[in-house]
Scaffold this motif. Structure first.
Motif, PDB file in Angstrom:
ATOM      1  N   GLY A   1      65.741 -45.502  52.512  1.00 49.17           N
ATOM      2  CA  GLY A   1      66.875 -45.452  51.485  1.00 49.17           C
ATOM      3  C   GLY A   1      68.194 -44.961  52.075  1.00 49.17           C
TER       4      GLY A   1
ATOM      5  N   ASP B   1      71.611 -49.274  53.929  1.00 45.75           N
ATOM      6  CA  ASP B   1      71.481 -50.496  53.029  1.00 45.75           C
ATOM      7  C   ASP B   1      70.775 -51.509  53.689  1.00 45.75           C
ATOM      8  OD1 ASP B   1      72.337 -51.918  50.727  1.00 45.75           O
ATOM      9  OD2 ASP B   1      74.299 -52.175  51.325  1.00 45.75           O
TER      10      ASP B   1
ATOM     11  N   GLY C   1      66.166 -51.146  51.262  1.00 39.61           N
ATOM     12  CA  GLY C   1      65.816 -50.951  49.968  1.00 39.61           C
ATOM     13  C   GLY C   1      64.812 -49.836  49.477  1.00 39.61           C
ATOM     14  N   GLY C   2      64.469 -48.894  50.173  1.00 37.69           N
ATOM     15  CA  GLY C   2      63.770 -47.565  49.892  1.00 37.69           C
ATOM     16  C   GLY C   2      62.258 -47.747  49.792  1.00 37.69           C
TER      17      GLY C   2
ATOM     18  N   PHE D   1      69.968 -43.051  48.766  1.00 41.16           N
ATOM     19  CA  PHE D   1      70.893 -43.668  47.647  1.00 41.16           C
ATOM     20  C   PHE D   1      70.365 -45.333  47.690  1.00 41.16           C
ATOM     21  CE2 PHE D   1      73.792 -40.118  47.641  1.00 41.16           C
ATOM     22  CZ  PHE D   1      73.823 -39.867  46.514  1.00 41.16           C
ATOM     23  N   PHE D   2      70.027 -45.888  48.721  1.00 42.77           N
ATOM     24  CA  PHE D   2      69.713 -47.326  48.768  1.00 42.77           C
ATOM     25  C   PHE D   2      68.329 -47.434  48.529  1.00 42.77           C
ATOM     26  CE2 PHE D   2      73.204 -46.506  51.847  1.00 42.77           C
ATOM     27  CZ  PHE D   2      74.321 -47.434  51.156  1.00 42.77           C
ATOM     28  N   HIS D   3      67.821 -47.580  47.197  1.00 45.30           N
ATOM     29  CA  HIS D   3      66.462 -47.723  46.655  1.00 45.30           C
ATOM     30  C   HIS D   3      66.402 -48.737  45.740  1.00 45.30           C
ATOM     31  CE1 HIS D   3      68.338 -44.634  44.263  1.00 45.30           C
ATOM     32  NE2 HIS D   3      67.909 -45.221  43.279  1.00 45.30           N
ATOM     33  N   PHE D   4      66.946 -50.126  46.121  1.00 43.35           N
ATOM     34  CA  PHE D   4      66.829 -50.985  44.983  1.00 43.35           C
ATOM     35  C   PHE D   4      65.267 -51.472  44.933  1.00 43.35           C
ATOM     36  CE2 PHE D   4      68.006 -53.059  49.146  1.00 43.35           C
ATOM     37  CZ  PHE D   4      67.094 -54.297  49.240  1.00 43.35           C
TER      38      PHE D   4
ATOM     39  N   LYS E   1      64.102 -49.087  42.257  1.00 44.63           N
ATOM     40  CA  LYS E   1      65.340 -48.322  41.668  1.00 44.63           C
ATOM     41  C   LYS E   1      64.792 -47.646  40.499  1.00 44.63           C
ATOM     42  CE  LYS E   1      69.808 -49.508  39.543  1.00 44.63           C
ATOM     43  NZ  LYS E   1      70.825 -50.557  39.138  1.00 44.63           N
TER      44      LYS E   1
ATOM     45  N   ASN F   1      72.136 -38.963  50.530  1.00 47.51           N
ATOM     46  CA  ASN F   1      72.285 -39.756  51.732  1.00 47.51           C
ATOM     47  C   ASN F   1      72.525 -38.587  52.925  1.00 47.51           C
ATOM     48  OD1 ASN F   1      71.501 -42.298  51.192  1.00 47.51           O
ATOM     49  ND2 ASN F   1      73.752 -42.863  50.926  1.00 47.51           N
TER      50      ASN F   1
END
Length: 125
Positions: free
Chosen positions: A37, A40, A43-44, A61-64, A67, A83
């Protein structure tokens, strides 16, 4: 680093940079940072296994990919999203009561989903 064959028992920080082995080390951890994450595009990774291990969990923060799960745990103060996690990790190690509160919160969130597999199975059958 795991891929360099370093002895995990000798250090205070051990980076597991291999697939499928993280869970094996959770029980030995004071704090768990779930990668994937920080950059970018990856996706986490799922935080639930870290929470089940009853350890304070952090992720980026990048955990799409997960999410909704991350957001629910974060809203309940059961996971920290950052982050730049080094400061938070040090804080949790120095303040274990805060980590314990995170674990308690995570267990409450997990309890809401405890019987979900059974519910799904009943719907399938």
């Amino acid at each position: 680093f795991r891929t360099k064959g370093e002895d995990w028992a000798k250090g205070k920080v051990y980076i597991i940079d291999t697939m499928g082995e993280s869970v094996d080390f959770y029980e030995f951890s004071d704090v768990i940072f779930i990668g994937g994450g920080l950059v970018d595009g990856i996706g986490g990774h799922n935080i639930i296994e870290g929470c089940i291990a009853q350890k304070p969990v952090l992720t980026g923060f990048f955990h799409f990919n997960c999410k909704e799960v991350v957001e629910e745990f974060a809203q309940n103060k059961a996971v920290i999203v950052s982050n730049a996690p080094a400061k938070e990790i040090i804080h949790l190690v120095q303040n274990p009561k805060e980590g314990e509160m995170m674990v308690e919160s995570a267990l409450k969130v997990l309890a809401k989903y405890q019987d979900i597999a059974q519910q799904i199975l009943q719907r399938i059958l």
